[in-house]
Design an enzyme around this catalytic site. Structure first.
Site, PDB file in Angstrom:
ATOM      1  N   GLY A  76      -2.381  15.559  41.696  1.00  0.00           N
ATOM      2  CA  GLY A  76      -2.907  14.988  42.933  1.00  0.00           C
ATOM      3  C   GLY A  76      -3.855  13.827  42.679  1.00  0.00           C
ATOM      4  N   CYS A  77      -4.713  13.985  41.694  1.00  0.00           N
ATOM      5  CA  CYS A  77      -5.686  12.932  41.395  1.00  0.00           C
ATOM      6  C   CYS A  77      -4.994  11.686  40.843  1.00  0.00           C
ATOM      7  CB  CYS A  77      -6.751  13.448  40.439  1.00  0.00           C
ATOM      8  SG  CYS A  77      -7.738  14.778  41.171  1.00  0.00           S
ATOM      9  N   THR A  78      -3.940  11.890  40.083  1.00  0.00           N
ATOM     10  CA  THR A  78      -3.175  10.754  39.561  1.00  0.00           C
ATOM     11  C   THR A  78      -2.491  10.022  40.712  1.00  0.00           C
ATOM     12  OG1 THR A  78      -2.863  11.818  37.421  1.00  0.00           O
ATOM     13  CG2 THR A  78      -1.295  10.073  38.013  1.00  0.00           C
ATOM     14  N   ALA A 129      -5.250   8.083  42.554  1.00  0.00           N
ATOM     15  CA  ALA A 129      -5.743   6.955  41.756  1.00  0.00           C
ATOM     16  C   ALA A 129      -4.727   5.821  41.716  1.00  0.00           C
ATOM     17  CB  ALA A 129      -6.079   7.428  40.343  1.00  0.00           C
TER      18      ALA A 129
END
Length: 155
Positions: A45-47, A50
């Protein structure tokens, strides 16, 4: 933790960054600044989030916005993340959660049906004078940047 709202002064911070330097919010005065908080570098999710900011960076910058990502990861981990995903905006490290807490992005959340304490995925837009323009908490990783662009009338 109390959350920020439009009209609040944005708490200043200086944090170490992935590139070995530091980022200080007050040094970015004169620009709109999107500060987004995410749980962990190199997770799915963070990738996604970002990379969405990375892919929108040119149009955000041309509209006068700067982007800063903040997580509890170490600067070394953030450097690996930035290199792997070709992220060119500052990624700041807050392992003691001081900025996360001051900005209302640290606290209880539900994860896989359990209540845990950790990073609340959040985005705060700060105006050129250092005042919160928009604060969004518990945002979704996928599609968030597109929604933010609509909310800022940049879409």
């Amino acid at each position: 933790m109390p959350r920020l709202s439009a009209g609040d002064p944005a708490p200043d911070f200086t944090l170490p960054t992935a590139d070995g330097g530091t980022v200080t919010l007050s040094d970015l005065r004169g620009s709109h600044v999107i500060v987004y908080f995410y749980p962990a570098a190199m997770t799915p999710g963070c990738t996604t989030q970002a990379c969405d900011f990375r892919d929108s960076l040119g149009s955000l910058q041309s509209a006068g916005y700067r982007v800063v990502g903040v997580s509890p990861d170490t600067p070394e981990r953030l450097a690996q993340f930035a290199e792997a995903e070709h992220l060119t905006y500052p990624l700041a490290s807050d392992p003691q959660h001081q900025v996360l807490e001051a900005w209302g992005a640290w606290g209880e959340k539900t994860l896989y049906g359990k209540t845990v304490v950790g990073v609340i995925r959040s985005t705060v837009v700060v105006d050129p004078d250092g005042i919160v323009e928009l604060a969004q908490y518990n945002v979704k990783a996928t599609g968030h940047v597109a929604k933010l662009r609509r909310d800022l009338q940049l879409a």
